[in-house]
Design a protein around this motif. Structure first.
Motif, mmCIF file in Angstrom:
data_model
loop_
_atom_site.group_PDB
_atom_site.id
_atom_site.type_symbol
_atom_site.label_atom_id
_atom_site.label_comp_id
_atom_site.label_asym_id
_atom_site.label_seq_id
_atom_site.Cartn_x
_atom_site.Cartn_y
_atom_site.Cartn_z
ATOM 1 N N ALA A 37 0.880 -1.132 0.025
ATOM 2 C CA ALA A 37 -0.106 -0.169 0.124
ATOM 3 C C ALA A 37 0.935 1.265 -0.064
ATOM 4 O O ALA A 37 1.958 1.199 0.759
ATOM 5 C CB ALA A 37 -1.077 0.118 1.237
ATOM 6 N N ARG A 38 0.390 2.255 -0.824
ATOM 7 C CA ARG A 38 1.396 3.267 -0.994
ATOM 8 C C ARG A 38 1.178 4.369 0.276
ATOM 9 O O ARG A 38 0.091 4.443 0.948
ATOM 10 C CB ARG A 38 1.023 4.120 -2.250
ATOM 11 N N ASP A 39 2.163 5.283 0.368
ATOM 12 C CA ASP A 39 2.174 6.295 1.343
ATOM 13 C C ASP A 39 0.677 7.136 1.483
ATOM 14 O O ASP A 39 0.062 7.094 2.498
ATOM 15 C CB ASP A 39 3.245 7.127 1.424
ATOM 16 N N GLU A 40 0.478 7.497 0.374
ATOM 17 C CA GLU A 40 -0.673 8.324 0.287
ATOM 18 C C GLU A 40 -2.008 7.488 0.515
ATOM 19 O O GLU A 40 -3.292 8.207 0.914
ATOM 20 C CB GLU A 40 -0.894 8.926 -1.140
ATOM 21 N N GLU A 41 -2.188 6.408 0.303
ATOM 22 C CA GLU A 41 -3.308 5.414 0.677
ATOM 23 C C GLU A 41 -3.418 5.102 2.101
ATOM 24 O O GLU A 41 -4.387 5.175 2.633
ATOM 25 C CB GLU A 41 -3.216 3.992 -0.163
ATOM 26 N N TRP A 145 -0.907 -9.291 7.222
ATOM 27 C CA TRP A 145 -0.522 -8.296 8.243
ATOM 28 C C TRP A 145 0.156 -7.392 7.805
ATOM 29 O O TRP A 145 1.440 -7.189 7.360
ATOM 30 C CB TRP A 145 0.579 -9.427 9.144
ATOM 31 N N MET A 146 -0.530 -6.105 7.827
ATOM 32 C CA MET A 146 0.010 -4.740 7.522
ATOM 33 C C MET A 146 -0.025 -3.561 8.280
ATOM 34 O O MET A 146 -0.960 -3.426 9.209
ATOM 35 C CB MET A 146 -0.826 -4.039 6.256
ATOM 36 N N PRO A 147 1.313 -3.096 8.964
ATOM 37 C CA PRO A 147 1.242 -1.920 9.679
ATOM 38 C C PRO A 147 1.024 -0.999 8.994
ATOM 39 O O PRO A 147 0.906 -0.409 7.820
ATOM 40 C CB PRO A 147 2.706 -1.999 10.071
ATOM 41 N N LEU A 148 0.000 0.030 10.026
ATOM 42 C CA LEU A 148 -0.334 1.176 9.338
ATOM 43 C C LEU A 148 0.321 2.452 9.745
ATOM 44 O O LEU A 148 0.101 3.366 9.328
ATOM 45 C CB LEU A 148 -2.125 1.576 9.903
ATOM 46 N N GLU A 201 7.789 -0.553 7.266
ATOM 47 C CA GLU A 201 7.154 0.522 6.678
ATOM 48 C C GLU A 201 5.854 0.425 6.832
ATOM 49 O O GLU A 201 5.128 -0.812 6.614
ATOM 50 C CB GLU A 201 7.861 1.091 5.675
ATOM 51 N N ALA A 202 4.828 1.518 7.090
ATOM 52 C CA ALA A 202 3.610 1.451 7.027
ATOM 53 C C ALA A 202 3.204 1.180 5.274
ATOM 54 O O ALA A 202 4.022 1.579 4.604
ATOM 55 C CB ALA A 202 3.111 2.767 7.271
ATOM 56 N N GLY A 203 2.482 0.007 5.109
ATOM 57 C CA GLY A 203 2.015 -0.120 3.700
ATOM 58 C C GLY A 203 2.850 -1.581 3.305
ATOM 59 O O GLY A 203 2.482 -2.115 2.443
ATOM 60 N N LYS A 226 0.056 -0.207 15.208
ATOM 61 C CA LYS A 226 -1.260 -0.235 14.781
ATOM 62 C C LYS A 226 -1.284 -1.218 13.486
ATOM 63 O O LYS A 226 -0.232 -0.841 12.356
ATOM 64 C CB LYS A 226 -1.673 1.012 14.103
ATOM 65 N N VAL A 227 -1.907 -2.471 13.388
ATOM 66 C CA VAL A 227 -1.575 -3.244 12.424
ATOM 67 C C VAL A 227 -3.209 -3.790 11.730
ATOM 68 O O VAL A 227 -3.887 -3.933 12.667
ATOM 69 C CB VAL A 227 -0.863 -4.435 12.715
#
Length: 277
Positions: A37-41, A145-148, A201-203, A226-227
Protein backbone atom coordinates in the motif's frame (compact mmCIF):
# COMPACT_ATOMS: atom_id res chain seq x y z
CA UNK A 1 -14.53 11.44 12.72
CA UNK A 2 -11.47 12.79 10.90
CA UNK A 3 -12.02 14.78 7.75
CA UNK A 4 -12.58 12.38 4.86
CA UNK A 5 -11.63 12.92 1.23
CA UNK A 6 -14.39 12.89 -1.32
CA UNK A 7 -12.72 10.01 -3.18
CA UNK A 8 -10.97 7.20 -1.33
CA UNK A 9 -8.27 5.08 -2.98
CA UNK A 10 -9.78 1.85 -4.32
CA UNK A 11 -6.47 -0.09 -4.59
CA UNK A 12 -7.53 -2.41 -7.39
CA UNK A 13 -4.33 -2.12 -9.43
CA UNK A 14 -2.18 -5.24 -9.71
CA UNK A 15 0.92 -5.74 -7.59
CA UNK A 16 3.04 -8.26 -9.44
CA UNK A 17 4.35 -11.19 -7.40
CA UNK A 18 7.24 -13.12 -8.95
CA UNK A 19 7.52 -16.86 -9.36
CA UNK A 20 10.44 -16.75 -6.93
CA UNK A 21 8.29 -15.08 -4.29
CA UNK A 22 5.53 -17.65 -4.73
CA UNK A 23 8.05 -20.50 -4.47
CA UNK A 24 9.54 -18.97 -1.32
CA UNK A 25 6.10 -18.64 0.27
CA UNK A 26 5.20 -22.22 -0.58
CA UNK A 27 8.46 -23.45 0.96
CA UNK A 28 8.59 -21.27 4.08
CA UNK A 29 4.92 -20.51 4.76
CA UNK A 30 5.55 -16.76 5.02
CA UNK A 31 6.87 -13.81 3.03
CA UNK A 32 7.25 -10.04 3.24
CA UNK A 33 5.91 -7.78 0.47
CA UNK A 34 7.22 -4.24 0.55
CA UNK A 35 5.16 -1.14 -0.31
CA UNK A 36 1.98 -3.09 -1.01
CA UNK A 37 0.00 0.00 0.00
CA UNK A 38 1.38 3.40 -0.93
CA UNK A 39 2.08 6.22 1.52
CA UNK A 40 -0.80 8.34 0.25
CA UNK A 41 -3.20 5.39 0.65
CA UNK A 42 -2.11 4.66 4.21
CA UNK A 43 -2.43 8.38 5.01
CA UNK A 44 -6.12 8.16 4.10
CA UNK A 45 -7.04 4.78 5.61
CA UNK A 46 -5.06 4.76 8.85
CA UNK A 47 -7.10 7.59 10.49
CA UNK A 48 -10.36 5.94 9.39
CA UNK A 49 -9.40 2.52 10.70
CA UNK A 50 -8.00 3.92 13.94
CA UNK A 51 -11.13 5.96 14.59
CA UNK A 52 -13.27 2.82 14.37
CA UNK A 53 -10.86 0.85 16.55
CA UNK A 54 -11.22 3.52 19.22
CA UNK A 55 -15.00 3.54 18.80
CA UNK A 56 -15.42 -0.25 19.01
CA UNK A 57 -12.78 -1.06 21.62
CA UNK A 58 -14.47 -2.22 24.82
CA UNK A 59 -11.29 -3.15 26.71
CA UNK A 60 -11.48 -1.21 29.95
CA UNK A 61 -8.99 -3.08 32.15
CA UNK A 62 -5.47 -1.69 32.60
CA UNK A 63 -2.73 -3.81 31.02
CA UNK A 64 -1.50 -5.18 34.34
CA UNK A 65 -4.91 -6.67 35.11
CA UNK A 66 -5.30 -8.58 31.82
CA UNK A 67 -4.27 -12.11 30.94
CA UNK A 68 -1.57 -12.82 28.37
CA UNK A 69 -4.01 -12.74 25.45
CA UNK A 70 -5.53 -9.46 26.64
CA UNK A 71 -2.11 -7.85 26.98
CA UNK A 72 -1.13 -8.81 23.45
CA UNK A 73 -3.35 -6.41 21.51
CA UNK A 74 -6.63 -4.60 21.06
CA UNK A 75 -8.52 -6.84 18.63
CA UNK A 76 -11.44 -5.66 16.49
CA UNK A 77 -12.86 -7.91 13.75
CA UNK A 78 -14.92 -7.31 10.61
CA UNK A 79 -14.25 -3.59 10.49
CA UNK A 80 -15.16 -3.73 6.82
CA UNK A 81 -18.81 -4.25 7.81
CA UNK A 82 -18.96 -1.02 9.80
CA UNK A 83 -18.61 1.47 6.97
CA UNK A 84 -18.26 1.46 3.18
CA UNK A 85 -15.03 3.46 3.45
CA UNK A 86 -13.43 0.71 5.53
CA UNK A 87 -14.68 -1.95 3.12
CA UNK A 88 -12.62 -0.36 0.35
CA UNK A 89 -9.51 -1.29 2.31
CA UNK A 90 -10.44 -4.85 3.27
CA UNK A 91 -11.93 -5.71 -0.13
CA UNK A 92 -9.03 -4.25 -2.14
CA UNK A 93 -8.33 -6.47 -5.14
CA UNK A 94 -4.64 -5.56 -5.01
CA UNK A 95 -4.24 -7.32 -1.66
CA UNK A 96 -6.51 -10.23 -2.60
CA UNK A 97 -4.65 -10.98 -5.84
CA UNK A 98 -1.36 -11.22 -3.96
CA UNK A 99 -3.01 -13.68 -1.57
CA UNK A 100 -4.33 -15.77 -4.50
CA UNK A 101 -0.99 -15.69 -6.31
CA UNK A 102 0.97 -16.81 -3.26
CA UNK A 103 -1.42 -19.69 -2.55
CA UNK A 104 -1.63 -20.64 -6.23
CA UNK A 105 -5.43 -20.51 -6.39
CA UNK A 106 -7.83 -18.90 -8.86
CA UNK A 107 -9.84 -16.87 -6.37
CA UNK A 108 -10.10 -15.88 -2.72
CA UNK A 109 -12.86 -14.92 -0.32
CA UNK A 110 -12.67 -12.95 2.89
CA UNK A 111 -12.76 -15.03 6.05
CA UNK A 112 -12.61 -11.87 8.15
CA UNK A 113 -10.44 -8.85 8.85
CA UNK A 114 -8.97 -7.84 12.21
CA UNK A 115 -7.35 -4.71 13.54
CA UNK A 116 -4.58 -5.73 15.95
CA UNK A 117 -3.37 -2.69 17.86
CA UNK A 118 -0.58 -3.42 20.37
CA UNK A 119 -0.61 -0.75 23.06
CA UNK A 120 2.49 0.93 24.51
CA UNK A 121 3.82 -1.58 27.01
CA UNK A 122 1.67 -4.30 25.48
CA UNK A 123 2.77 -7.90 25.91
CA UNK A 124 4.10 -10.46 23.48
CA UNK A 125 1.87 -12.56 21.23
CA UNK A 126 2.52 -16.21 22.13
CA UNK A 127 3.42 -18.86 19.58
CA UNK A 128 0.32 -20.25 17.91
CA UNK A 129 -1.29 -21.52 14.71
CA UNK A 130 -4.16 -19.41 13.40
CA UNK A 131 -6.05 -22.26 11.81
CA UNK A 132 -6.83 -24.06 15.08
CA UNK A 133 -9.63 -21.46 15.31
CA UNK A 134 -10.98 -21.91 11.77
CA UNK A 135 -13.50 -24.62 10.78
CA UNK A 136 -12.20 -24.74 7.22
CA UNK A 137 -11.62 -27.91 5.19
CA UNK A 138 -8.50 -26.67 3.39
CA UNK A 139 -4.89 -25.66 3.86
CA UNK A 140 -5.38 -22.80 1.37
CA UNK A 141 -5.69 -19.98 3.90
CA UNK A 142 -3.47 -16.94 4.26
CA UNK A 143 -3.28 -13.85 6.45
CA UNK A 144 -2.05 -10.44 5.33
CA UNK A 145 -0.50 -8.48 8.25
CA UNK A 146 0.01 -4.81 7.37
CA UNK A 147 1.32 -2.09 9.71
CA UNK A 148 -0.46 1.23 9.36
CA UNK A 149 2.44 3.06 11.02
CA UNK A 150 6.19 2.48 10.74
CA UNK A 151 7.35 -0.34 13.00
CA UNK A 152 10.81 0.09 14.46
CA UNK A 153 13.29 -2.66 15.30
CA UNK A 154 12.32 -2.15 18.96
CA UNK A 155 8.79 -3.36 18.24
CA UNK A 156 9.56 -5.63 15.32
CA UNK A 157 7.30 -7.67 13.08
CA UNK A 158 6.18 -11.23 13.66
CA UNK A 159 8.51 -14.21 13.99
CA UNK A 160 7.71 -17.26 11.86
CA UNK A 161 8.79 -20.88 12.16
CA UNK A 162 9.80 -21.50 8.55
CA UNK A 163 8.32 -24.62 7.02
CA UNK A 164 6.08 -25.37 9.99
CA UNK A 165 2.97 -25.03 7.82
CA UNK A 166 3.87 -28.29 6.08
CA UNK A 167 3.00 -30.22 9.25
CA UNK A 168 -0.55 -28.86 9.31
CA UNK A 169 -2.39 -29.26 12.59
CA UNK A 170 -0.14 -29.58 15.67
CA UNK A 171 -2.51 -29.23 18.64
CA UNK A 172 -5.62 -27.35 19.74
CA UNK A 173 -3.94 -24.94 22.16
CA UNK A 174 -5.29 -21.42 21.86
CA UNK A 175 -3.09 -18.34 22.29
CA UNK A 176 -1.77 -18.53 25.85
CA UNK A 177 1.33 -18.91 28.01
CA UNK A 178 0.92 -22.66 27.56
CA UNK A 179 0.87 -22.44 23.76
CA UNK A 180 3.97 -20.22 23.83
CA UNK A 181 5.99 -22.62 25.96
CA UNK A 182 4.82 -25.83 24.30
CA UNK A 183 5.16 -24.66 20.70
CA UNK A 184 8.53 -22.99 21.38
CA UNK A 185 9.83 -26.35 22.60
CA UNK A 186 8.27 -28.07 19.58
CA UNK A 187 9.85 -25.59 17.15
CA UNK A 188 13.28 -25.95 18.72
CA UNK A 189 12.95 -29.72 18.82
CA UNK A 190 12.09 -29.88 15.13
CA UNK A 191 14.86 -27.44 14.24
CA UNK A 192 12.63 -24.98 12.39
CA UNK A 193 14.40 -21.75 11.44
CA UNK A 194 12.85 -18.74 13.18
CA UNK A 195 12.58 -15.74 10.85
CA UNK A 196 11.53 -12.15 11.52
CA UNK A 197 11.44 -9.30 9.03
CA UNK A 198 12.33 -6.70 11.65
CA UNK A 199 11.41 -3.08 11.02
CA UNK A 200 8.62 -2.43 8.53
CA UNK A 201 7.23 0.67 6.88
CA UNK A 202 3.54 1.51 6.87
CA UNK A 203 2.06 -0.27 3.85
CA UNK A 204 4.55 -3.14 3.87
CA UNK A 205 2.92 -6.49 4.56
CA UNK A 206 3.72 -10.02 5.59
CA UNK A 207 1.66 -12.97 4.42
CA UNK A 208 1.60 -16.28 6.27
CA UNK A 209 -0.23 -19.58 5.90
CA UNK A 210 -2.93 -20.60 8.35
CA UNK A 211 -0.80 -23.43 9.77
CA UNK A 212 2.46 -21.45 10.00
CA UNK A 213 3.50 -21.15 13.64
CA UNK A 214 4.25 -17.56 14.59
CA UNK A 215 4.63 -15.15 17.47
CA UNK A 216 5.30 -11.45 18.01
CA UNK A 217 7.29 -9.48 20.59
CA UNK A 218 5.79 -7.00 23.03
CA UNK A 219 5.74 -3.25 22.51
CA UNK A 220 8.36 -1.54 24.71
CA UNK A 221 7.81 1.86 23.04
CA UNK A 222 5.44 4.72 23.81
CA UNK A 223 3.70 4.43 20.42
CA UNK A 224 0.71 2.27 19.46
CA UNK A 225 1.64 -0.53 17.04
CA UNK A 226 -1.24 -0.26 14.57
CA UNK A 227 -1.72 -3.29 12.33
CA UNK A 228 -4.52 -4.34 10.03
CA UNK A 229 -4.92 -7.97 9.05
CA UNK A 230 -7.06 -9.65 6.39
CA UNK A 231 -7.62 -13.41 6.33
CA UNK A 232 -8.33 -15.00 2.95
CA UNK A 233 -9.56 -18.48 2.06
CA UNK A 234 -9.51 -20.09 -1.37
CA UNK A 235 -12.78 -19.83 -3.27
CA UNK A 236 -14.55 -23.19 -3.31
CA UNK A 237 -13.53 -24.12 0.24
CA UNK A 238 -16.04 -26.05 2.31
CA UNK A 239 -16.68 -25.83 6.03
CA UNK A 240 -15.27 -28.60 8.21
CA UNK A 241 -17.15 -30.09 11.13
CA UNK A 242 -16.12 -27.89 14.07
CA UNK A 243 -14.27 -30.04 16.60
CA UNK A 244 -13.65 -27.48 19.34
CA UNK A 245 -15.42 -24.63 21.08
CA UNK A 246 -13.11 -22.19 19.31
CA UNK A 247 -14.15 -23.49 15.90
CA UNK A 248 -17.82 -23.58 16.84
CA UNK A 249 -17.53 -19.96 17.91
CA UNK A 250 -15.80 -19.03 14.65
CA UNK A 251 -18.47 -20.80 12.62
CA UNK A 252 -21.15 -18.71 14.30
CA UNK A 253 -19.21 -15.43 14.13
CA UNK A 254 -17.62 -15.46 10.69
CA UNK A 255 -19.75 -17.98 8.73
CA UNK A 256 -23.28 -17.21 9.94
CA UNK A 257 -26.06 -19.48 8.73
CA UNK A 258 -23.68 -22.10 7.35
CA UNK A 259 -22.88 -25.63 8.51
CA UNK A 260 -20.31 -28.34 7.94
CA UNK A 261 -20.13 -29.27 4.26
CA UNK A 262 -21.39 -25.91 3.00
CA UNK A 263 -19.26 -23.72 0.78
CA UNK A 264 -17.66 -20.72 2.47
CA UNK A 265 -20.09 -18.20 0.98
CA UNK A 266 -22.05 -16.30 3.63
CA UNK A 267 -22.61 -12.55 3.18
CA UNK A 268 -19.55 -12.09 5.43
CA UNK A 269 -17.34 -14.00 2.97
CA UNK A 270 -17.48 -12.14 -0.34
CA UNK A 271 -15.41 -13.19 -3.33
CA UNK A 272 -12.85 -10.38 -3.57
CA UNK A 273 -10.67 -11.66 -6.37
CA UNK A 274 -10.93 -14.25 -9.13
CA UNK A 275 -8.84 -14.59 -12.26
CA UNK A 276 -12.01 -14.54 -14.37
CA UNK A 277 -13.43 -11.36 -12.77
Amino acid sequence: MPNQPTSLPIMNENYEITVEQCDSYQEKGHIVVRNLARDEEIAVYEPLLSEWVRKLNNQDKPLEERDTYGKAFIQIGNLWREQEDLARFTLAKRFAKVAADLMGVDGVRIYHDQALYKEPGGGHTPWHQDQIYWPLDTDKTITMWMPLVPISEDIGSMTFASGSHKLGYINKMQISDESHKTLAQFIDGKGFEKVTYGAMEAGDATFHAGWTMHSAPGNPTSAMRKVMTIIYVADGTRIAEPDSNARRSDLESWLPGLKAGDLVSSPLNPLVYHRDM
